[in-house]
Design a protein around this motif. Structure first.
Motif, mmCIF file in Angstrom:
data_model
loop_
_atom_site.group_PDB
_atom_site.id
_atom_site.type_symbol
_atom_site.label_atom_id
_atom_site.label_comp_id
_atom_site.label_asym_id
_atom_site.label_seq_id
_atom_site.Cartn_x
_atom_site.Cartn_y
_atom_site.Cartn_z
ATOM 1 N N SER A 94 1.120 -12.158 -8.189
ATOM 2 C CA SER A 94 0.669 -11.954 -9.573
ATOM 3 C C SER A 94 0.806 -10.491 -9.978
ATOM 4 O O SER A 94 1.112 -9.627 -9.152
ATOM 5 C CB SER A 94 -0.802 -12.362 -9.701
ATOM 6 O OG SER A 94 -0.963 -13.711 -9.349
ATOM 7 N N PRO A 99 -2.950 -10.221 -14.396
ATOM 8 C CA PRO A 99 -3.538 -11.289 -13.577
ATOM 9 C C PRO A 99 -4.740 -11.916 -14.297
ATOM 10 O O PRO A 99 -5.479 -11.217 -14.991
ATOM 11 C CB PRO A 99 -3.987 -10.541 -12.316
ATOM 12 C CG PRO A 99 -4.203 -9.130 -12.758
ATOM 13 C CD PRO A 99 -3.247 -8.875 -13.873
ATOM 14 N N ASN A 151 -0.544 -15.173 -19.037
ATOM 15 C CA ASN A 151 -0.851 -13.866 -18.425
ATOM 16 C C ASN A 151 -0.546 -12.704 -19.363
ATOM 17 O O ASN A 151 -0.037 -11.665 -18.942
ATOM 18 C CB ASN A 151 -0.078 -13.683 -17.112
ATOM 19 C CG ASN A 151 -0.545 -14.678 -16.061
ATOM 20 O OD1 ASN A 151 0.023 -15.755 -15.927
ATOM 21 N ND2 ASN A 151 -1.591 -14.343 -15.359
ATOM 22 N N GLU A 169 -5.914 -13.387 -8.324
ATOM 23 C CA GLU A 169 -5.654 -14.500 -9.234
ATOM 24 C C GLU A 169 -5.468 -15.783 -8.428
ATOM 25 O O GLU A 169 -4.535 -15.889 -7.626
ATOM 26 C CB GLU A 169 -4.397 -14.218 -10.069
ATOM 27 C CG GLU A 169 -4.098 -15.326 -11.055
ATOM 28 C CD GLU A 169 -2.929 -15.013 -11.971
ATOM 29 O OE1 GLU A 169 -3.124 -14.933 -13.177
ATOM 30 O OE2 GLU A 169 -1.801 -14.846 -11.461
#
Ligand code: EPZ
Length: 430
Positions: A21, A47, A73, A402
């Motif tokens: 992430s 994230p 995101n 995440e």
């Protein structure tokens, strides 16, 4: 905050592929930096973690227009609507990176009132170097009812940090990029997220040179524009997943990472007998047999990151031989070892050195996450252990990783969240 524990059925190998992430610590600097702009910014690859949600609350509290699309995101921040200058303690204490609101608001408006930051309890975490830098730029600083009040029209200055500080380097860089004239910052931290934050600031019109070296030169500008920006992948999540793969004697491919950011960890894993290969944005980790004990010393980048010391020491609990782990950055970052002792790990702590004697196996036990990376270390210990490990105060892990459980489960782990019945976040006896 939901009260839950993580329940891990250990002893399963991790196998397959996963994605890394966006960087937590880079995102937590870039998002506050949007306040320096005079137009909307779109930040991508953020994230979906608790710290980002707290940051969003802070920006909204200040009046900024914020749209957060967790699925994509990405966050759109419109700083033109900012009407406040105060970050109350109830919000600032929920995360460490709230200190960046000082540099951003001071740089943009010449005034900020910000409560003391929170974050993981890793021992003493002063912010004197941040304040020293702001003062050198011409800010007056006072404390009013526990709030830090910073005020002044900023002018470029030469600032030498007394020690290498990640937060201090970024915070002073934020303030200096809208100061009048030139600043030269020396003895700077060189972490990848410092470069990433400088790249974002340059994208919106700042003039910063030298980020990633120990000397950063900044030519102040009087206006910054809005822009879109994609943050770099998370160095510490990459490392945590690499260590987890080795710990379970599995084989994992990580995509979307930056292998050059991982050199210190990769060198140590190779020394232990773990097979690590990389190509472009892909890292492969494999461990077939046992691994050897090592000597490890945390340093500022490009040295071995303190944030990976805890996950790494989980792996060392099962190495052949006794490892020596020296923690040079924070004075209380071994609490996870106390928890791992409940799982059969052997370690002795003497000041900033931990001696970890490898054992043939760990067993599951109820433990609690002392802090973010300590929690991740316990997840790794739980993956290695025979039987069931329950991690209490597990919400601290979601502050910075995440969807860690789903990523690990997709690789073959068995981790589930279970609600804690007594409703206060603590198990009996914790
Ligand atoms: C940042 O913390 C990270 N946090 C930490 O991430 C990380 O462990 C740390 O840098 C080191 O890499 C964020 O980016 C939000 P420092 P920070 O200033 O800025 C001393 C994680 O798990 N110091 O580089 O607080 C300080 O006490 C975490 O993601 C002063 O004395 O770290 C420490 O001993 C936790 N005075 C050392 O310097 C100051 O003014 C390094 O701290 C500033 C720091």
């Amino acid at each position: 905050m939901p009260d839950y524990k993580l329940v891990i059925e250990g002893g399963r190998e991790l196998r397959g592929e996963t994605f890394v992430s966006g960087g937590k610590n880079t995102s937590l600097a870039v998002v506050p930096a949007t306040l320096l702009a005079e137009g909307p910014c779109l930040i991508e690859n953020l994230p979906d973690i608790e710290d980002i949600r707290v940051l969003m609350q802070i920006l909204r509290h200040l009046g900024a227009g914020v749209t957060w699309q967790a699925q994509q995101n990405q966050m759109q921040v419109d700083p033109c609507q900012v009407s406040g200058d105060t970050v109350p303690f109830r919000l600032s204490q929920r995360m460490r990176a709230s200190y960046y609101l000082m540099g951003a608001l001071l740089g943009r408006y010449g005034y900020a009132r910000v409560g003391y930051p929170g974050g993981c309890n890793l021992g003493s975490r002063p912010i004197d170097q941040h304040l020293k830098g702001f003062r050198a730029l011409g800010a007056s600083i006072r404390e009013e009812a526990g709030m830090i009040v910073l005020e002044g029209k900023l002018k470029g200055a030469n600032i030498n940090f007394d020690m290498v500080t990640v937060g201090g380097t970024i915070n002073v860089m934020l303030a200096a990029c809208r100061a009048e004239g030139d600043s030269v910052l020396t003895n700077c931290a060189r972490e990848p997220h410092i470069v990433d934050t400088a790249n974002f600031l340059n994208r919106i019109g700042a003039h910063i040179r030298g980020a990633g070296t120990d000397t950063i030169r900044i030519r102040g500008v009087n206006k910054l524009r809005g822009a879109s920006y994609t943050v770099i992948p998370d160095q510490i999540e990459t490392g945590t997943l690499m260590i987890a793969a080795a710990a379970t004697r599995g084989q994992v491919t990580l995509r979307g990472c930056i292998p050059t950011h991982m050199e210190a960890l990769t060198a140590k894993l190779l020394e232990m007998g773990v097979l690590v290969t990389s190509q472009d944005d892909i890292i492969n980790v494999q461990l077939r047999q046992g691994h050897r004990a090592i000597r490890l010393s945390t340093q500022e980048y490009p040295g071995f990151p303190t944030d990976l010391q805890q996950p790494m020491s989980a792996l060392l609990t099962r190495a052949v031989g006794t490892s020596e782990v020296i923690e040079n950055i924070f004075d209380a970052r071994f609490k996870h070892l106390d928890e791992m002792r409940k799982m059969g790990a052997k370690s002795v702590i003497n000041g900033k050195i931990a001696y970890i004697e490898g054992v043939p196996e760990l067993h599951g036990a109820p433990v609690y996450a002392p802090d973010l990376r300590g929690g991740a270390a316990l997840v790794i210990a739980g993956l290695m252990a025979n039987g069931i490990t329950e991690i209490y105060r597990a919400d601290t892990i979601a502050r910075g990783y995440e969807h860690l459980e789903s990523k690990l489960n997709a690789l073959g782990a068995l981790i589930r969240r279970e609600k804690i019945s007594n409703g206060n976040g603590n198990a009996d006896g914790f």
